[in-house]
Design a protein around this motif. Sequence first.
Motif, short mmCIF file in Angstrom:
data_model
loop_
_atom_site.label_atom_id
_atom_site.label_comp_id
_atom_site.label_asym_id
_atom_site.label_seq_id
_atom_site.Cartn_x
_atom_site.Cartn_y
_atom_site.Cartn_z
N GLU A 35 0.81 -1.22 0.00
CA GLU A 35 0.00 0.00 0.00
C GLU A 35 0.85 1.27 0.00
O GLU A 35 0.52 2.25 -0.67
CB GLU A 35 -0.97 0.01 1.18
N GLY A 36 1.94 1.29 0.75
CA GLY A 36 2.79 2.47 0.79
C GLY A 36 3.31 2.87 -0.58
O GLY A 36 3.35 4.05 -0.93
N ILE A 37 3.69 1.89 -1.37
CA ILE A 37 4.18 2.16 -2.73
C ILE A 37 3.02 2.50 -3.65
O ILE A 37 3.07 3.47 -4.41
CB ILE A 37 4.96 0.94 -3.28
N VAL A 38 1.96 1.73 -3.57
CA VAL A 38 0.81 1.93 -4.45
C VAL A 38 0.21 3.32 -4.26
O VAL A 38 -0.19 3.97 -5.23
CB VAL A 38 -0.25 0.82 -4.22
N ARG A 39 0.20 3.81 -3.03
CA ARG A 39 -0.40 5.12 -2.75
C ARG A 39 0.35 6.27 -3.43
O ARG A 39 -0.22 7.34 -3.64
CB ARG A 39 -0.49 5.36 -1.25
N PRO A 43 -3.48 7.81 -5.02
CA PRO A 43 -3.68 8.50 -3.75
C PRO A 43 -5.03 8.19 -3.12
O PRO A 43 -5.97 7.75 -3.80
CB PRO A 43 -3.58 9.98 -4.13
N GLU A 44 -5.11 8.39 -1.82
CA GLU A 44 -6.34 8.10 -1.07
C GLU A 44 -7.55 8.79 -1.67
O GLU A 44 -8.66 8.26 -1.60
CB GLU A 44 -6.17 8.47 0.40
N SER A 45 -7.34 9.96 -2.27
CA SER A 45 -8.47 10.69 -2.87
C SER A 45 -9.12 9.90 -4.01
O SER A 45 -10.27 10.17 -4.38
CB SER A 45 -8.00 12.05 -3.39
N MET A 46 -8.41 8.92 -4.56
CA MET A 46 -8.96 8.10 -5.64
C MET A 46 -9.80 6.94 -5.12
O MET A 46 -10.48 6.29 -5.90
CB MET A 46 -7.84 7.59 -6.55
N GLY A 47 -9.69 6.67 -3.81
CA GLY A 47 -10.50 5.60 -3.23
C GLY A 47 -9.65 4.58 -2.51
O GLY A 47 -8.43 4.68 -2.46
N PRO A 48 -10.33 3.56 -1.97
CA PRO A 48 -9.61 2.52 -1.22
C PRO A 48 -8.77 1.63 -2.13
O PRO A 48 -9.08 1.45 -3.31
CB PRO A 48 -10.72 1.72 -0.55
N ILE A 49 -7.72 1.09 -1.55
CA ILE A 49 -6.84 0.16 -2.28
C ILE A 49 -7.65 -1.01 -2.84
O ILE A 49 -7.33 -1.54 -3.91
CB ILE A 49 -5.72 -0.36 -1.34
N THR A 50 -8.69 -1.40 -2.16
CA THR A 50 -9.51 -2.53 -2.61
C THR A 50 -10.23 -2.24 -3.93
O THR A 50 -10.76 -3.16 -4.55
CB THR A 50 -10.53 -2.93 -1.53
N ASN A 51 -10.22 -0.98 -4.39
CA ASN A 51 -10.81 -0.65 -5.69
C ASN A 51 -9.90 -1.06 -6.85
O ASN A 51 -10.31 -1.05 -7.99
CB ASN A 51 -11.10 0.84 -5.80
N ILE A 52 -8.64 -1.37 -6.54
CA ILE A 52 -7.70 -1.75 -7.60
C ILE A 52 -7.93 -3.21 -7.95
O ILE A 52 -7.81 -4.10 -7.10
CB ILE A 52 -6.24 -1.52 -7.14
N ASP A 53 -8.26 -3.46 -9.19
CA ASP A 53 -8.49 -4.82 -9.64
C ASP A 53 -7.17 -5.58 -9.68
O ASP A 53 -6.16 -5.08 -10.14
CB ASP A 53 -9.13 -4.84 -11.02
N THR A 54 -7.19 -6.80 -9.21
CA THR A 54 -5.99 -7.65 -9.17
C THR A 54 -5.91 -8.49 -10.43
O THR A 54 -5.83 -9.70 -10.38
CB THR A 54 -5.99 -8.53 -7.91
N ILE A 55 -5.94 -7.79 -11.55
CA ILE A 55 -5.94 -8.48 -12.84
C ILE A 55 -4.60 -8.28 -13.54
O ILE A 55 -3.87 -7.33 -13.26
CB ILE A 55 -7.08 -7.99 -13.75
#
Length: 97
Positions: A35-39, A43-55
């Motif tokens: 999460e630290g790298i992904v953010r 950024p948090e303003s785009m939504g929760p990390i769980t919104n990122i599809d694991t595809i």
Amino acid sequence: MGEPDHIFVKPLPNLASETLPAAFSFFYIEPKKFEGIVRKYYPESMGPITNIDTIGNSPVIIKKTDLMKIAPTWNNISLALKEDREADQAFGWVLEM
């Protein structure tokens, strides 16, 4: 979309619709774990990390017009992550997915 190292032994079901693409989820793509790298790129303003599809990039069933919309962002983030030493080391070969 498919990759040359994938072998399909029977036709894929078309799970896409006119308004929603379909893709295969990969268990080893774990945005929450990094999460630290992904953010830095989501950024948090785009939504929760769980919104990122694991595809991954294959197999994917997507309309060409939809692919054209996301391709620039996909390309730019892919290159930025690869150039980010911390991200490249953390994700390793999964970064290419």
